[in-house]
Design a protein around this motif. Structure first.
Motif, PDB file in Angstrom:
ATOM      1  N   ALA A  60      -7.571   1.667   4.368  1.00 40.66           N
ATOM      2  CA  ALA A  60      -6.377   2.249   3.740  1.00 40.66           C
ATOM      3  C   ALA A  60      -5.665   3.224   4.666  1.00 40.66           C
ATOM      4  O   ALA A  60      -4.484   3.528   4.470  1.00 40.66           O
ATOM      5  CB  ALA A  60      -6.757   2.953   2.434  1.00 40.66           C
TER       6      ALA A  60
ATOM      7  N   ALA B 219     -12.193  -0.781   1.893  1.00 43.00           N
ATOM      8  CA  ALA B 219     -11.334   0.302   1.412  1.00 43.00           C
ATOM      9  C   ALA B 219     -11.045   1.318   2.500  1.00 43.00           C
ATOM     10  O   ALA B 219     -10.049   2.051   2.435  1.00 43.00           O
ATOM     11  CB  ALA B 219     -11.973   0.989   0.208  1.00 43.00           C
TER      12      ALA B 219
ATOM     13  N   LEU C 157      -6.847  -2.968  -1.725  1.00 36.59           N
ATOM     14  CA  LEU C 157      -7.546  -3.589  -0.601  1.00 36.59           C
ATOM     15  C   LEU C 157      -8.762  -4.378  -1.071  1.00 36.59           C
ATOM     16  O   LEU C 157      -9.061  -5.456  -0.538  1.00 36.59           O
ATOM     17  CB  LEU C 157      -7.967  -2.512   0.399  1.00 36.59           C
ATOM     18  CG  LEU C 157      -6.847  -1.883   1.235  1.00 36.59           C
ATOM     19  CD1 LEU C 157      -7.399  -0.752   2.095  1.00 36.59           C
ATOM     20  CD2 LEU C 157      -6.179  -2.930   2.121  1.00 36.59           C
TER      21      LEU C 157
ATOM     22  N   PRO D  94      -4.456   2.561  -3.395  1.00 39.69           N
ATOM     23  CA  PRO D  94      -4.523   1.621  -2.261  1.00 39.69           C
ATOM     24  C   PRO D  94      -5.922   1.049  -2.041  1.00 39.69           C
ATOM     25  O   PRO D  94      -6.059  -0.091  -1.594  1.00 39.69           O
ATOM     26  CB  PRO D  94      -4.069   2.467  -1.070  1.00 39.69           C
ATOM     27  CG  PRO D  94      -4.318   3.879  -1.481  1.00 39.69           C
ATOM     28  CD  PRO D  94      -4.114   3.929  -2.953  1.00 39.69           C
ATOM     29  N   GLU D  95      -6.976   1.822  -2.347  1.00 37.87           N
ATOM     30  CA  GLU D  95      -8.330   1.315  -2.136  1.00 37.87           C
ATOM     31  C   GLU D  95      -8.626   0.108  -3.025  1.00 37.87           C
ATOM     32  O   GLU D  95      -9.207  -0.888  -2.569  1.00 37.87           O
ATOM     33  CB  GLU D  95      -9.364   2.423  -2.396  1.00 37.87           C
ATOM     34  CG  GLU D  95      -9.363   3.533  -1.363  1.00 37.87           C
ATOM     35  CD  GLU D  95      -8.248   4.546  -1.610  1.00 37.87           C
ATOM     36  OE1 GLU D  95      -7.584   4.428  -2.672  1.00 37.87           O
ATOM     37  OE2 GLU D  95      -8.036   5.440  -0.761  1.00 37.87           O
TER      38      GLU D  95
ATOM     39  N   SER E 150      -2.264   2.223   6.167  1.00 42.06           N
ATOM     40  CA  SER E 150      -1.077   2.092   5.319  1.00 42.06           C
ATOM     41  C   SER E 150       0.127   2.755   5.975  1.00 42.06           C
ATOM     42  O   SER E 150       0.082   3.933   6.357  1.00 42.06           O
ATOM     43  CB  SER E 150      -1.343   2.726   3.953  1.00 42.06           C
ATOM     44  OG  SER E 150      -0.187   2.728   3.166  1.00 42.06           O
TER      45      SER E 150
ATOM     46  N   LEU F  91       0.799  -1.234   0.000  1.00 40.85           N
ATOM     47  CA  LEU F  91       0.000   0.000   0.000  1.00 40.85           C
ATOM     48  C   LEU F  91       0.831   1.283   0.000  1.00 40.85           C
ATOM     49  O   LEU F  91       0.484   2.239  -0.706  1.00 40.85           O
ATOM     50  CB  LEU F  91      -0.957  -0.002   1.194  1.00 40.85           C
ATOM     51  CG  LEU F  91      -2.014  -1.115   1.215  1.00 40.85           C
ATOM     52  CD1 LEU F  91      -2.981  -0.907   2.372  1.00 40.85           C
ATOM     53  CD2 LEU F  91      -2.774  -1.170  -0.095  1.00 40.85           C
TER      54      LEU F  91
END
Length: 571
Positions: free
Chosen positions: A364, A361, A354, A350-351, A367, A344
């Motif tokens: 995140a 999400a 995930l 990043p969402e 991270s 991430l």
């Protein structure tokens, strides 16, 4: 002064300068001729040189560790996890930070519940063998375990491996000594030797890499053929027992090392003797096969392969045992580190990452957060997270090839910075004027050279590829003996094993890359002397022998005659 005198003086000084250059060139040529590969030497002076080299290596290692003060590696938590399983606790002040100084004394203690986390190593790991030996000696120094004793035992193990290395390397005695000296000089760097006085298993892993190379050198050196001859004493049996013993210790060190060097061990045990059998069959006169000859020949081959098959079964079984132990270990912390500390932070989406793992999400926000934070606690509480395995992290990386390049670059950066910046190296906390930890910098050529290698793009992988190509060129050369080509095969499988370790470490969940890739860093620097040695042997190879597989006939006429008598009759 006249013009003629000036010319004479100029000519005289020019002749003197030429003589000095010629003398220098002659001296350099004499030194190079002394350390050239030369011919194979199986004389008593090779053993004498090997023992002296081992004694010098042991002295250098002990001086490096203990003089003028003890150097080691502070504990970052893994050492405690390994030793508390043995009922040991570090002898240090209650408020002391174990990562800022080396606390070598460990006393007996009793742990309950989660106070002692599970060990990262299997209960039959080679690390525990060295720890048990150190525990047997440590009471003489007033503790249940003294890590300084462990460091001395690892130095002794390296010295014994240097003896075996000088004995089983091909070439002349000076040539072998130069290669062994280069290996010891590399190991003396603080990136490696500081782990000898440490509760972590990295010190044993570094010694295991050298042991794997020695085992490969013996297995591919043609010693298996001597088991069936009339050698007195039976050098082939002793050499193969040593190789198999070293292979077993390497396999027991860690599952990663076991899987990395297993191909070289198994192929060396099975394929090389098969090539020798095929060569014998081709060298016999062709004739009519009598009834029962094929059955007798098959039974003879099976009987000759039985020890090798048993050794391969043991190595494969130990590797499987490592995998089985890892499968039963709770890997949630490693999975968290792989997702939230590796994937991430370097991701632009990043969402969506995930969602690929089946996570919410909104997580995140964790991270880059350590596994002990409140944000991480929310992740561990998610029911979907408990269903994610370490194989899912590997699958994510494989199915996103656009991130492989960035992942490889992080691996190269870790190889180029082997120093453990957040861990102390002395028995007390030493700080500089800015309040930062002082580190052991007595001998750091690897650290300097690694930064130089990383500054040139693609130089590290190019060096590894060059090492593989040169080792294969020597291994497949028709010239030279089996002993000469064994260095090529051993170097090839060493580099192949390091590549397996490199990518296995990168694809799996990881956080401390520079520490996890220390075996690869060691192999990268061992490639330098081994590449030059393979090139020297390849250039020094003369005309190919009559057989590209069998060694030349022994010089001793009695042994040559006895070998022919012991050979099975031609059909």
């Amino acid at each position: 002064m006249s013009t003629a005198d000036g010319r004479r003086r100029a000519r005289h000084s020019g002749r003197q300068s030429t003589r000095r250059r010629v003398t220098l060139i002659d001296g350099v040529s004499a030194v190079l001729s002394r350390i050239a590969p030369g011919e194979l030497e199986n004389r008593p002076r090779v053993w004498l040189a090997a023992v002296i080299a081992g004694a010098v290596a042991l002295t250098a290692l002990l001086v490096r560790i203990f003089v003028p003060s003890v150097v080691g590696m502070a504990d970052d938590g893994d050492g405690f996890r390994m030793l508390c399983a043995l009922g040991l606790a570090g002898d240090r002040p209650f408020t002391a930070d174990p990562s800022r100084a080396v606390y070598p004394l460990w006393n007996s203690a009793e742990w309950f519940g989660r106070a002692c986390p599970p060990s990262p190593a299997a209960p039959f790991a080679t690390q525990y063998l060295f720890v048990a030996l150190a525990q047997a000696i440590s009471p003489l120094f007033g503790a249940a375990l003294d890590l300084r004793v462990l460091g001395g035992l690892l130095a002794l193990a390296v010295a014994l491996l240097v003896v075996a290395l000088v004995r089983y390397l091909p070439g002349s005695t000076p040539f072998r000594l130069v290669i062994a000296a280069a290996v010891v000089v590399i190991l003396l760097d603080s990136s490696f030797i500081d782990f000898f006085v440490s509760a972590d298993r990295e010190g044993v892993e570094l010694v295991a890499v050298l042991a794997a190379f020695v085992a490969l050198l013996i297995l591919w050196g043609g010693y298996a053929d001597r088991v069936t001859t009339l050698d007195i004493p039976p050098r082939g049996v002793a050499a193969n027992l040593l190789a198999v013993g070293l292979a077993v210790l390497v396999t027991l060190t860690s599952p990663l090392l076991a899987g990395a060097f297993l191909p070289g061990f198994v192929i060396g045990l099975l394929w090389v003797p098969r090539l020798r059998d095929l060569e014998r069959v081709r060298s016999r006169p062709v004739g009519r096969a009598l009834p029962g000859d094929r059955r007798r020949e098959f039974a003879r081959k099976v009987a000759r392969r039985a020890p090798a098959l048993v050794a391969c079964a043991v190595l494969v079984g130990l590797t499987g045992a490592h995998v089985a132990v890892d499968a039963t270990r709770d890997q949630r912390a490693e999975v968290y580190d792989g997702i939230f500390l590796t994937i991430l932070p370097s991701s632009s989406t990043p969402e969506s990452d995930l969602e690929w793992f089946g996570l919410d999400a909104r997580l995140a926000g964790a991270s880059g957060a350590a596994s002990t934070t409140t944000a991480a606690a929310e992740v561990f509480a998610d029911a979907a997270f408990s269903e994610i395995a370490a194989s899912d992290v590997i699958l994510f990386t494989v199915t996103h090839p656009e991130r492989i390049v960035a992942l490889a670059d992080r691996g190269m950066a870790a190889i180029a910075s082997p120093q453990q910046a957040g861990r102390g190296n002395f028995l007390d906390v030493r700080l500089d004027d800015d309040g930062e930890l002082l580190h052991d910098t007595r001998w750091v050529p690897v650290q300097w050279g690694s930064r130089l290698l990383y500054s040139v793009p693609l130089l590290i992988p190019a060096g590894q590829i060059a090492g593989i190509l040169m080792s294969l060129a020597l291994a497949f050369s028709g010239a030279g003996s089996v002993r000469s080509r064994s260095l090529g095969w051993a170097t090839f499988f060493l580099l192949l094993g390091s590549a397996i370790i490199f990518w296995s470490t990168l694809l799996a969940p990881h956080t401390r890359l520079s520490e996890a890739l220390l075996p690869v860093t060691l192999v990268v620097w061992l490639t330098v002397p081994l590449l030059l040695a393979c090139a020297a042997l390849r250039l020094a190879s003369g005309a190919p022998p009559k057989s590209a597989i069998l060694e030349p006939e022994p010089k001793n006429s009695w042994i040559a005659a006895a070998t022919r008598i012991a050979a099975p009759p031609s059909p």
